[in-house]
Design an enzyme around this catalytic site. Structure first.
Site, PDB file in Angstrom:
ATOM      1  N   HIS A   9       5.400   7.157  -0.015  1.00 46.91           N
ATOM      2  CA  HIS A   9       5.265   8.300  -1.116  1.00 46.91           C
ATOM      3  C   HIS A   9       4.581   9.470  -0.854  1.00 46.91           C
ATOM      4  O   HIS A   9       3.694   9.793   0.033  1.00 46.91           O
ATOM      5  CB  HIS A   9       4.008   7.490  -2.050  1.00 46.91           C
ATOM      6  CG  HIS A   9       3.462   8.431  -3.077  1.00 46.91           C
ATOM      7  ND1 HIS A   9       2.169   8.182  -3.517  1.00 46.91           N
ATOM      8  CD2 HIS A   9       4.129   9.300  -3.963  1.00 46.91           C
ATOM      9  CE1 HIS A   9       1.946   9.184  -4.601  1.00 46.91           C
ATOM     10  NE2 HIS A   9       3.196   9.654  -4.943  1.00 46.91           N
ATOM     11  N   PRO A  36       5.367   1.837  -7.552  1.00 44.90           N
ATOM     12  CA  PRO A  36       4.466   1.158  -6.415  1.00 44.90           C
ATOM     13  C   PRO A  36       2.924   0.671  -7.393  1.00 44.90           C
ATOM     14  O   PRO A  36       2.596   1.514  -8.400  1.00 44.90           O
ATOM     15  CB  PRO A  36       4.032   2.341  -5.807  1.00 44.90           C
ATOM     16  CG  PRO A  36       4.205   3.561  -6.710  1.00 44.90           C
ATOM     17  CD  PRO A  36       5.406   3.376  -7.595  1.00 44.90           C
ATOM     18  N   GLY A  78      -1.067   3.747 -12.222  1.00 45.38           N
ATOM     19  CA  GLY A  78      -1.651   4.740 -13.180  1.00 45.38           C
ATOM     20  C   GLY A  78      -3.343   4.375 -13.010  1.00 45.38           C
ATOM     21  O   GLY A  78      -3.742   3.397 -13.131  1.00 45.38           O
ATOM     22  N   ILE A 131       2.387   5.498   3.468  1.00 45.68           N
ATOM     23  CA  ILE A 131       3.533   4.716   4.054  1.00 45.68           C
ATOM     24  C   ILE A 131       3.281   3.330   4.044  1.00 45.68           C
ATOM     25  O   ILE A 131       2.057   3.017   4.607  1.00 45.68           O
ATOM     26  CB  ILE A 131       3.840   5.368   5.680  1.00 45.68           C
ATOM     27  CG1 ILE A 131       4.070   6.610   5.600  1.00 45.68           C
ATOM     28  CG2 ILE A 131       4.984   4.502   6.231  1.00 45.68           C
ATOM     29  CD1 ILE A 131       4.047   7.438   6.987  1.00 45.68           C
ATOM     30  N   HIS A 138       5.588   5.552 -13.143  1.00 46.36           N
ATOM     31  CA  HIS A 138       5.753   5.898 -11.650  1.00 46.36           C
ATOM     32  C   HIS A 138       5.075   5.031 -10.797  1.00 46.36           C
ATOM     33  O   HIS A 138       4.795   5.557  -9.662  1.00 46.36           O
ATOM     34  CB  HIS A 138       5.610   7.639 -11.418  1.00 46.36           C
ATOM     35  CG  HIS A 138       4.164   7.913 -11.259  1.00 46.36           C
ATOM     36  ND1 HIS A 138       3.385   7.808 -12.274  1.00 46.36           N
ATOM     37  CD2 HIS A 138       3.386   8.560 -10.389  1.00 46.36           C
ATOM     38  CE1 HIS A 138       1.980   7.947 -11.861  1.00 46.36           C
ATOM     39  NE2 HIS A 138       2.369   8.657 -10.825  1.00 46.36           N
TER      40      HIS A 138
END
Length: 408
Positions: free
Chosen positions: A188, A313, A340, A173, A337
């Protein structure tokens, strides 16, 4: 023809289009993708996002369109994992000089982490869920009951107790500031224990079916469920339910964080704006691509149709992005997403020291202890390079920098 992706080909399977120009792309991940591309029901090709890296079961950062079958391990066990973010009317200058009490208020509001081996005293679960969470569970429960009626093994762990809780690992958070110094709340998480049980159960059922049908695969985790079979129908129903649970989980946490901040007396009165995003990045969806109705599995990838808003993010201490999709058909309307991982959690713990982590997260109110070193920024790919590699997939709408980070 100019293109922003690389093509991996293997005589045994479909091509792999990889948006990995300028970012690390490990050989193990390439082999995982080639194994996946060799399955007979892959539609057209596989798309690999710039945050691609080797995963458990299937490659993280992969977009897998299939016709006639689904691969439970390609979704994984954190079904519906994703992001939610909202911009507030707060400004950077309205935040207190010390953000430690703000982080503490968030930590009190949302159960996070895991203790007691996940047992009855687990601080990462509700002992008694708040009324809003109970009401949300009342909506979700009939679907859950229908799933466990056919698969009783799934009904053996937290369900309501995990709804509106953060979990562990890379879940977080954050409070962030955008390029105009507006304050955002971003977090997330996914479907928690119930999603893990569903994912694990159907991965094992798929493996059992492969043995029963005498189907040999280059990797047992590529076990699939053929369309029309009972297990296929049950999995599709269960995975769609878990994705709903995950989205609800994120919304409840966001509501809890906002309520806690307003009640803390640490901040002036504020409201939420209409800038909000709630998106999955571990999921399967029914879509239409290149003339076929298919199932698109995104494991560590976000849907980025033209105009879709998404969240990418960075790692702790790095920038994050609110993006708008460009609808790139060759990527099956997808983007990365996150940054990585560039090294495993164990490798990160061996490589980085507490001093390294404190330096990398300087100026951010967050944990700086040994239990989060595996999440330190150096364990991830550079987010700038990741964003550059997918410039034809998304455009940046907002650039965020963290000032508070809560991790389990």
């Amino acid at each position: 023809m100019n293109r922003n992706y690389e093509v991996l080909s293997d005589e045994a399977g479909r091509p792999i289009k990889a948006w990995t120009v300028g970012v690390p792309f490990e050989d193990e991940a390439k082999q995982q993708l080639k194994n996946l591309a060799g399955l007979p029901f892959i539609h057209k090709w596989i798309a690999a996002m710039p945050d691609v890296h080797r995963g458990f079961g299937a490659t993280v950062g992969s977009v897998v369109p299939t016709v006639g079958a689904v691969i439970p391990a390609a979704v994984g066990v954190d079904i519906g994992c994703g992001m939610i973010a909202v911009r507030t009317t707060l400004r950077a200058e309205q935040l207190p000089d010390s953000l430690a009490p703000v982080r503490a208020a968030i930590e009190r509001a949302v159960p996070h982490g895991r203790t007691d081996n996940g047992g009855k005293n687990d601080r990462g679960a509700w002992q008694e869920a708040p009324k809003a969470h109970q009401e949300a569970w009342a909506r979700l429960k009939p679907g859950y009951d229908a799933i466990v009626a056919k698969h009783p093994r799934l009904n053996r762990g937290p369900d309501l107790g995990h709804l509106g809780t953060l979990g562990t690992g890379n879940h977080f958070i954050e409070l962030c500031l955008d390029e105009a110094d507006a304050v955002w709340v971003m977090l997330h998480s996914g479907s928690r224990g119930v999603g893990n049980r569903i994912g694990s159960h159907f991965i094992e059922l798929a493996k059992e079916d492969m043995r029963r049908f005498f189907i040999r695969l280059p990797d047992a985790d590529l076990a699939y469920l053929p369309e029309g079979t009972e297990h296929f129908q049950d999995y599709v129903h269960a995975v769609e339910w878990a994705q709903d649970y995950a989205a609800t989980n994120r919304q409840l946490m966001l509501d809890s964080v906002v309520h806690a901040l307003k009640a803390s007396q640490l901040l002036p009165a504020f409201a939420l704006t209409d800038a909000a995003v709630n998106c999955h990045h571990n999921y399967v969806a029914r879509e239409h691509h290149y003339g076929k109705n298919c199932f698109v599995t995104r494991k560590g990838a976000v849907r980025a149709r033209e105009g879709d808003l998404g969240i990418i993010p960075g790692s702790m201490g790095a920038r994050s992005y609110i993006v708008r999709g460009k609808g790139n058909a060759e990527a099956f309307h997808s983007c990365s997403h996150g940054a990585g991982r560039v090294m495993s959690r164990e490798a990160a713990k061996k490589r980085f020291t507490l001093e390294d982590h404190a330096k990398a997260t300087a100026g951010i109110e967050c944990r700086k202890d040994v239990d989060v070193i595996d999440e330190t920024p150096g364990a991830y790919k550079p987010i700038d390079a990741v964003m550059a590699a997918q410039a034809d997939l998304v455009e940046v709408v907002h650039t965020l920098r963290q000032v508070v980070c809560v991790k389990g």
